[in-house]
Motif scaffolding. Sequence first.
Motif, PDB file in Angstrom:
ATOM      1  N   TYR A  24       2.362 -15.243  -6.199  1.00  0.00           N
ATOM      2  CA  TYR A  24       3.026 -13.988  -5.839  1.00  0.00           C
ATOM      3  C   TYR A  24       2.412 -13.449  -4.554  1.00  0.00           C
ATOM      4  O   TYR A  24       1.216 -13.185  -4.477  1.00  0.00           O
ATOM      5  N   TYR A  25       3.255 -13.287  -3.506  1.00  0.00           N
ATOM      6  CA  TYR A  25       2.836 -12.616  -2.282  1.00  0.00           C
ATOM      7  C   TYR A  25       3.074 -11.115  -2.470  1.00  0.00           C
ATOM      8  O   TYR A  25       4.210 -10.650  -2.386  1.00  0.00           O
ATOM      9  N   HIS A  26       2.019 -10.378  -2.742  1.00  0.00           N
ATOM     10  CA  HIS A  26       2.181  -8.947  -2.995  1.00  0.00           C
ATOM     11  C   HIS A  26       2.428  -8.197  -1.691  1.00  0.00           C
ATOM     12  O   HIS A  26       1.903  -8.560  -0.631  1.00  0.00           O
ATOM     13  N   ILE A  27       3.238  -7.158  -1.766  1.00  0.00           N
ATOM     14  CA  ILE A  27       3.482  -6.241  -0.646  1.00  0.00           C
ATOM     15  C   ILE A  27       3.467  -4.824  -1.212  1.00  0.00           C
ATOM     16  O   ILE A  27       4.279  -4.505  -2.082  1.00  0.00           O
ATOM     17  N   PRO A  28       2.538  -3.965  -0.762  1.00  0.00           N
ATOM     18  CA  PRO A  28       2.489  -2.593  -1.277  1.00  0.00           C
ATOM     19  C   PRO A  28       3.821  -1.857  -1.101  1.00  0.00           C
ATOM     20  O   PRO A  28       4.530  -2.041  -0.115  1.00  0.00           O
ATOM     21  N   LYS A  29       4.144  -1.031  -2.075  1.00  0.00           N
ATOM     22  CA  LYS A  29       5.357  -0.209  -2.134  1.00  0.00           C
ATOM     23  C   LYS A  29       6.623  -1.043  -2.366  1.00  0.00           C
ATOM     24  O   LYS A  29       7.722  -0.571  -2.144  1.00  0.00           O
ATOM     25  N   ILE A  68       9.695   5.529   3.436  1.00  0.00           N
ATOM     26  CA  ILE A  68       9.827   6.780   2.674  1.00  0.00           C
ATOM     27  C   ILE A  68       8.935   6.726   1.438  1.00  0.00           C
ATOM     28  O   ILE A  68       8.226   7.682   1.115  1.00  0.00           O
ATOM     29  N   SER A  69       8.961   5.602   0.736  1.00  0.00           N
ATOM     30  CA  SER A  69       8.147   5.440  -0.469  1.00  0.00           C
ATOM     31  C   SER A  69       6.658   5.552  -0.148  1.00  0.00           C
ATOM     32  O   SER A  69       5.894   6.165  -0.906  1.00  0.00           O
ATOM     33  N   SER A  70       6.232   4.974   0.973  1.00  0.00           N
ATOM     34  CA  SER A  70       4.819   5.055   1.348  1.00  0.00           C
ATOM     35  C   SER A  70       4.422   6.492   1.657  1.00  0.00           C
ATOM     36  O   SER A  70       3.315   6.942   1.320  1.00  0.00           O
ATOM     37  N   TYR A  71       5.327   7.235   2.302  1.00  0.00           N
ATOM     38  CA  TYR A  71       5.062   8.641   2.608  1.00  0.00           C
ATOM     39  C   TYR A  71       4.897   9.450   1.322  1.00  0.00           C
ATOM     40  O   TYR A  71       3.941  10.231   1.187  1.00  0.00           O
ATOM     41  N   VAL A  72       5.825   9.276   0.386  1.00  0.00           N
ATOM     42  CA  VAL A  72       5.770  10.016  -0.882  1.00  0.00           C
ATOM     43  C   VAL A  72       4.476   9.699  -1.625  1.00  0.00           C
ATOM     44  O   VAL A  72       3.832  10.590  -2.193  1.00  0.00           O
ATOM     45  N   TYR A  73       4.081   8.440  -1.587  1.00  0.00           N
ATOM     46  CA  TYR A  73       2.846   8.024  -2.258  1.00  0.00           C
ATOM     47  C   TYR A  73       1.631   8.701  -1.628  1.00  0.00           C
ATOM     48  O   TYR A  73       0.777   9.257  -2.330  1.00  0.00           O
ATOM     49  N   LEU A  74       1.532   8.671  -0.303  1.00  0.00           N
ATOM     50  CA  LEU A  74       0.389   9.272   0.374  1.00  0.00           C
ATOM     51  C   LEU A  74       0.390  10.795   0.255  1.00  0.00           C
ATOM     52  O   LEU A  74      -0.665  11.424   0.164  1.00  0.00           O
ATOM     53  N   LYS A  75       1.570  11.370   0.239  1.00  0.00           N
ATOM     54  CA  LYS A  75       1.683  12.831   0.117  1.00  0.00           C
ATOM     55  C   LYS A  75       1.128  13.303  -1.231  1.00  0.00           C
ATOM     56  O   LYS A  75       0.542  14.376  -1.334  1.00  0.00           O
ATOM     57  N   ARG A  76       1.302  12.463  -2.242  1.00  0.00           N
ATOM     58  CA  ARG A  76       0.805  12.802  -3.577  1.00  0.00           C
ATOM     59  C   ARG A  76      -0.702  13.038  -3.546  1.00  0.00           C
ATOM     60  O   ARG A  76      -1.249  13.830  -4.311  1.00  0.00           O
ATOM     61  N   ASP A  81      -7.738   9.055   1.752  1.00  0.00           N
ATOM     62  CA  ASP A  81      -7.914   7.613   1.916  1.00  0.00           C
ATOM     63  C   ASP A  81      -7.808   6.931   0.556  1.00  0.00           C
ATOM     64  O   ASP A  81      -8.793   6.765  -0.155  1.00  0.00           O
ATOM     65  N   VAL A  82      -6.578   6.523   0.181  1.00  0.00           N
ATOM     66  CA  VAL A  82      -6.366   5.872  -1.113  1.00  0.00           C
ATOM     67  C   VAL A  82      -6.128   4.383  -0.960  1.00  0.00           C
ATOM     68  O   VAL A  82      -5.962   3.669  -1.930  1.00  0.00           O
ATOM     69  N   GLY A  83      -6.095   3.898   0.275  1.00  0.00           N
ATOM     70  CA  GLY A  83      -5.873   2.476   0.513  1.00  0.00           C
ATOM     71  C   GLY A  83      -6.781   1.983   1.613  1.00  0.00           C
ATOM     72  O   GLY A  83      -7.785   2.618   1.954  1.00  0.00           O
ATOM     73  N   PHE A 127      -1.803   3.355  10.074  1.00  0.00           N
ATOM     74  CA  PHE A 127      -3.123   3.847   9.684  1.00  0.00           C
ATOM     75  C   PHE A 127      -3.404   3.679   8.195  1.00  0.00           C
ATOM     76  O   PHE A 127      -4.456   4.101   7.704  1.00  0.00           O
ATOM     77  N   ASP A 128      -2.478   3.060   7.452  1.00  0.00           N
ATOM     78  CA  ASP A 128      -2.697   2.842   6.031  1.00  0.00           C
ATOM     79  C   ASP A 128      -2.001   1.558   5.608  1.00  0.00           C
ATOM     80  O   ASP A 128      -0.914   1.237   6.105  1.00  0.00           O
ATOM     81  N   ASN A 129      -2.612   0.814   4.683  1.00  0.00           N
ATOM     82  CA  ASN A 129      -2.031  -0.475   4.289  1.00  0.00           C
ATOM     83  C   ASN A 129      -0.691  -0.334   3.576  1.00  0.00           C
ATOM     84  O   ASN A 129       0.083  -1.285   3.510  1.00  0.00           O
ATOM     85  N   HIS A 130      -0.393   0.854   3.055  1.00  0.00           N
ATOM     86  CA  HIS A 130       0.875   1.052   2.342  1.00  0.00           C
ATOM     87  C   HIS A 130       2.081   1.078   3.275  1.00  0.00           C
ATOM     88  O   HIS A 130       3.215   0.981   2.805  1.00  0.00           O
ATOM     89  N   HIS A 131       1.849   1.251   4.572  1.00  0.00           N
ATOM     90  CA  HIS A 131       2.994   1.184   5.493  1.00  0.00           C
ATOM     91  C   HIS A 131       2.823   0.101   6.559  1.00  0.00           C
ATOM     92  O   HIS A 131       3.581   0.064   7.533  1.00  0.00           O
ATOM     93  N   LEU A 132       1.841  -0.775   6.388  1.00  0.00           N
ATOM     94  CA  LEU A 132       1.790  -1.952   7.259  1.00  0.00           C
ATOM     95  C   LEU A 132       3.095  -2.741   7.094  1.00  0.00           C
ATOM     96  O   LEU A 132       3.667  -2.772   6.005  1.00  0.00           O
TER      97      LEU A 132
END
Length: 222
Positions: A24-29, A68-76, A81-83, A127-132
């Motif tokens: 499995y090649y994982h990709i955040p979000k 959008i999903s990465s933004y909502v996650y980081l906004k939470r 620095d969660v990633g 600046f965060d791996n969730h939106h790379l």
Amino acid sequence: MDKTLKELNSPGRSFYDQSNNLEYYHIPKNGMTSIRLHFNLGWVDSINPLPLDRRVFCVFRNPVDRLISSYVYLKRYGGRDVGCRPIRIEQTSLNAIFGPPAIGEKVNTLSESFSKYVSEIELNSFFDNHHLPQSYYVDNDLMPGKRPIGVRKPEFITHYIDFNDMDAGLSLVFGRDIKLPKSNSTSASLASEIKNGLTKQTIETINKIYSDDVILYNNTIK
């Protein structure tokens, strides 16, 4: 053995399911947490080469929806620095995007906050791996810095799964009916509000930033 086969067979850190001979090649979000928990997938540090005949799958997502999903996650988390942080970003910049506002400054609307998020990435990079970019996760030659994972290449992937039809794609890969838990309703509501308020210009900016992802998505999913 030629170079391509050596790379395909390269040991390293990976999500490998031996019982299904599946990597499995994982990709955040892109449903990563749900997939890992549902199939009990953990990191495997391979000492020996993985089988050449293994199948490889990844989930790909519309770049606008994923950002959008990465933004909502980081906004939470208020932008904390969660990633992994590919580059340093000042706390003042994070506060300008996610809040709280400085004394005397107005609170950003959701659309304004998301627009600042897009602008920060456009002007100063990721600046965060969730939106790379997703393309970084399927070709680790593109990934900034060193990451302890085995060699990944898009041509090694045997199954591209559409995030919007993930259950069907996973069912095909695993050969049985798969139904993953639904996403958080609050997050889904925020994402929907942002998407409904997007301007044509913002969508074009996102697609420009993630141009490689747009091409890969259109060539493999659409």
